[in-house]
Design an enzyme around this catalytic site. Structure first.
Site, PDB file in Angstrom:
ATOM      1  N   SER A   1       0.803  -1.217   0.000  1.00  0.00           N
ATOM      2  CA  SER A   1       0.000   0.000   0.000  1.00  0.00           C
ATOM      3  C   SER A   1       0.842   1.277   0.000  1.00  0.00           C
ATOM      4  O   SER A   1       1.669   1.468  -0.876  1.00  0.00           O
ATOM      5  CB  SER A   1      -0.926  -0.072   1.221  1.00  0.00           C
ATOM      6  OG  SER A   1      -1.807   0.982   1.259  1.00  0.00           O
TER       7      SER A   1
ATOM      8  N   ALA B   1     -10.410   8.430   8.045  1.00  0.00           N
ATOM      9  CA  ALA B   1     -10.027   9.808   7.731  1.00  0.00           C
ATOM     10  C   ALA B   1      -8.955   9.837   6.645  1.00  0.00           C
ATOM     11  O   ALA B   1      -8.878  10.778   5.852  1.00  0.00           O
ATOM     12  CB  ALA B   1      -9.532  10.505   8.995  1.00  0.00           C
TER      13      ALA B   1
ATOM     14  N   ARG C   1       0.239   5.183  18.654  1.00  0.00           N
ATOM     15  CA  ARG C   1      -0.231   6.431  18.035  1.00  0.00           C
ATOM     16  C   ARG C   1      -0.983   7.282  19.056  1.00  0.00           C
ATOM     17  O   ARG C   1      -1.763   6.754  19.862  1.00  0.00           O
ATOM     18  CB  ARG C   1      -1.167   6.141  16.869  1.00  0.00           C
ATOM     19  CG  ARG C   1      -0.489   5.435  15.714  1.00  0.00           C
ATOM     20  CD  ARG C   1      -1.293   5.580  14.427  1.00  0.00           C
ATOM     21  NE  ARG C   1      -0.933   4.551  13.466  1.00  0.00           N
ATOM     22  CZ  ARG C   1       0.187   4.541  12.734  1.00  0.00           C
ATOM     23  NH1 ARG C   1       1.061   5.526  12.863  1.00  0.00           N
ATOM     24  NH2 ARG C   1       0.438   3.558  11.898  1.00  0.00           N
TER      25      ARG C   1
HETATM   26  P1  NG1 Z   1      -2.491   1.553  12.266  1.00  0.00           P
HETATM   27  O1  NG1 Z   1      -1.042   1.443  11.976  1.00  0.00           O
HETATM   28  O2  NG1 Z   1      -3.089   0.390  13.016  1.00  0.00           O
HETATM   29  O3  NG1 Z   1      -2.809   2.888  12.878  1.00  0.00           O
HETATM   30  C1  NG1 Z   1      -2.955   2.316   9.733  1.00  0.00           C
HETATM   31  C2  NG1 Z   1      -4.002   3.382   9.583  1.00  0.00           C
HETATM   32  C3  NG1 Z   1      -5.356   2.707   9.461  1.00  0.00           C
HETATM   33  C4  NG1 Z   1      -5.391   1.662   8.348  1.00  0.00           C
HETATM   34  C5  NG1 Z   1      -4.182   0.737   8.451  1.00  0.00           C
HETATM   35  C6  NG1 Z   1      -4.052  -0.214   7.284  1.00  0.00           C
HETATM   36  C7  NG1 Z   1      -4.155   5.580  10.663  1.00  0.00           C
HETATM   37  C8  NG1 Z   1      -4.119   6.361  11.924  1.00  0.00           C
HETATM   38  N1  NG1 Z   1      -4.023   4.261  10.757  1.00  0.00           N
HETATM   39  O4  NG1 Z   1      -3.270   1.541  10.868  1.00  0.00           O
HETATM   40  O5  NG1 Z   1      -6.328   3.692   9.277  1.00  0.00           O
HETATM   41  O6  NG1 Z   1      -5.504   2.254   7.102  1.00  0.00           O
HETATM   42  O7  NG1 Z   1      -2.964   1.472   8.593  1.00  0.00           O
HETATM   43  O8  NG1 Z   1      -3.411   0.342   6.186  1.00  0.00           O
HETATM   44  O9  NG1 Z   1      -4.304   6.170   9.585  1.00  0.00           O
HETATM   45 ZN    ZN Z   2      -3.572   1.207   0.127  1.00  0.00          ZN
END
Ligand code: NG1
Ligand code: ZN
Length: 547
Positions: free
Chosen positions: A66, A377, A510
């Site tokens: 991704s 978001a 986070r």
């Molecule tokens: P994590 O790393 O669990 O916060 C991130 C994104 C998710 C989702 C996943 C999968 C944020 C804060 N977190 O997850 O929304 O898209 O990656 O790609 O954007």
């Molecule tokens: Zn993606």
């Protein structure tokens, strides 16, 4: 076991690195691409078993990381309706990926087969694809060995976007049924979405060209094909960051994640006031829009803005259709801007719920709704029409031409939406259609509400596993008492909100904060991050106090 007789021989070609343990998380397996060969091989085995457990329905495997850096890669399984892998299998994946020897691997597979009462006589069927990453071909070869080891009937879709593969899986499994989703080919995909889009915008004013930052990923060639199939003044695009051939460029300084995280235009794009822009991520399942105003100030239209736009339009159509029993709802995560949530509740007066981070959680919540719109978001999301909503629409008898028009638009919108998963190309066409129907510029769309200042920080700690949450990840239950500290900090600032959760995709915790002013927001974010750092053995530099 006879059914796993070939596994050891194939597995010897793809030994597991001894010092790494793998975990199937929100985004499947994802880590440095060069370490993933054994894991992807084993995902091939698991995909075959998953298909057998579903009586030979087609399972998908997508090789992608991704928006992550180009050196990373990843792999995830796609369930029969094009949705993410059922959660109960994630544990199997992790166990199988971590088996240290061939014997352990065969034992782990046998356990899955027994636990799921899998019929070995069913021929497994799997389709797979990859994004443009340099490590993709090698990993694909490992996957093919895994599929071959269990005698799988397997088909490659080559290099495509993640949502395209999800679409193909759904099409293959619904072919010839009442729920037939479309042709499982590239032509079928483009024709379905381009056709639905043109049905919706016909007779409206032609929009100005849309500038697309394709993150130097697979979205670039694919969106060009989409525009060629549409061949219409309603879809004039200009692709930027479309270089998939030069090593190191994928997601570098560009793409939806970069634009959302940095709140600024991607590399290689200078925003002209009045022009229209969007960014895909590296595998084209996320999209955000943006523009510059007359003072050249950057404005982001993120997943929250997209979901409120789609929900507004759906709500308008439901009212105009005059059909009883249709109800639009919105699913967000705690990362949704507080003002978007207030707007949905107080202005649109639509029900909204929070789900845990990760689209599979949002998808499941949206499935509980009549018509459910869900977005993270960061721009990953879609909308779902429940079987009840489809039945209601089918039974509707319009009394006026206006009602007939609204019902026709609801059908077209349903065709335009990729219901299997968030899809940058499909979402882009939905946004373009709604804007064309409303005659809105990006600035007019942006007027619905103003984002509260927000800040997302990362804290590296000794062990993020000690962080446990409840209440859609908004409240910490562990480490003890840390939530009390967060609550006390939040209480000090007007419209303050903050929460702490362990990332599912990175070795980090986070911290999200928002408040009425930028200064309060930043102070809150750094104060909470500092508390996390102190309480949980932070690594590296303590998050700097702001101001
Ligand atoms: P994590 O790393 O669990 O916060 C991130 C994104 C998710 C989702 C996943 C999968 C944020 C804060 N977190 O997850 O929304 O898209 O990656 O790609 O954007
Ligand atoms: Zn993606």
């Amino acid at each position: 076991m006879a059914r796993f007789a070939s596994v050891a021989e194939y597995s010897a070609k793809h030994p597991k690195p001894a010092d790494i343990s793998f975990a199937y998380g929100t985004a499947g397996f994802r880590t440095v691409g060069s370490t993933l060969e054994s894991t992807v091989f084993r995902v091939g085995l698991l995909a075959a078993l998953r298909s057998q457990s579903k009586q030979g329905r087609v399972i998908g495997v997508m090789i992608t990381a991704s928006h992550n850096p180009e050196c990373d890669n990843g792999v995830k399984l796609v369930d029969p309706m094009g949705e993410m892998l059922q959660q109960s299998w994630e544990g199997y994946c992790t166990r199988v990926a971590n088996a240290a020897t061939s014997d352990e691997l065969v034992a782990a597979l046998a356990e899955v087969a027994e636990a799921e009462a899998i019929d070995a006589d069913v021929t497994p069927r799997v389709v797979y694809a990859r994004d443009t990453r340099p490590s993709g071909p090698l990993l694909q070869a490992a996957l093919e060995d895994g599929l071959a080891a269990l005698g799988t009937d397997a088909v490659s879709f080559g290099v495509v976007t993640t949502p395209q593969l999800h679409y193909y899986v759904r099409c293959l499994n619904t072919a010839g049924t009442a729920a037939a989703y479309g042709e499982p080919t590239a032509e079928g995909y483009f024709a379905k979405y381009a056709g639905a889009y043109l049905r919706l915008v016909e007779g409206k004013q032609h929009p100005s060209p849309l500038h697309i930052d394709a993150a130097n990923g697979v979205g670039a060639p694919e969106v060009r094909k989409l525009a060629a199939v549409a061949a219409s003044p309603y879809l004039q695009i200009e692709v930027h960051n479309g270089d998939t051939g030069t090593p190191g460029k994928l997601n570098s300084g560009c793409g939806a994640d970069y634009v959302k995280s940095n709140q600024r235009a991607p590399a290689g794009m200078v925003l002209a006031p009045g022009s229209r822009y969007c960014s895909f991520d590296g595998d084209a399942d996320r999209i955000v829009y943006y523009y510059a105003d007359e003072h050249s100030t950057f404005h982001l239209l993120d997943g929250d803005k997209i979901s409120t736009l789609i929900a507004t339009y759906l709500r308008d159509l439901v009212v105009a259709a005059g059909v009883e029993g249709l109800q639009v709802g919105v699913v967000q995560t705690a990362y949704a801007n507080g003002n978007s949530t207030s707007y949905i509740k107080d202005t649109l007066r639509l029900p909204t719920v929070f789900a845990k981070t990760g689209v599979k959680h949002l998808h499941h919540e949206a499935e509980q709704m009549n018509i459910g719109v869900y977005f993270e978001a960061n721009g990953h999301g879609t909308a779902l029409f429940s079987p009840a909503a489809v039945a209601t629409l089918r039974a509707a008898t319009p009394q006026t031409p206006a009602q007939q028009d609204a019902i026709g638009r609801l059908w077209a919108l349903r065709d335009l939406i990729n219901e299997s998963v968030g899809d940058a190309m499909s979402d882009m066409l939905v946004v373009e259609a709604v804007l064309a129907c409303k005659g809105w510029t990006l600035a007019q769309w942006d007027e619905a509400y103003t984002d509260l200042p927000s800040r997302l920080l990362k804290v590296i700690v000794q062990d993020r596993a000690i962080f446990k949450t409840t209440n859609a990840e908004q409240t910490l239950t562990s480490p003890p008492h840390l939530q009390d500290t967060v609550d006390a900090l939040v209480a000090r600032v007007p419209r303050g909100r903050a929460f702490v959760r362990p990332s599912g995709t990175e070795d980090a915790v986070r911290v999200y904060a928002e408040a009425a002013t930028r200064a309060d927001c930043d102070q809150l974010a750094y104060a909470v991050a500092g508390a996390v750092f102190d309480r949980a053995g932070g690594r590296g530099e303590r998050p700097a106090e702001f101001l």
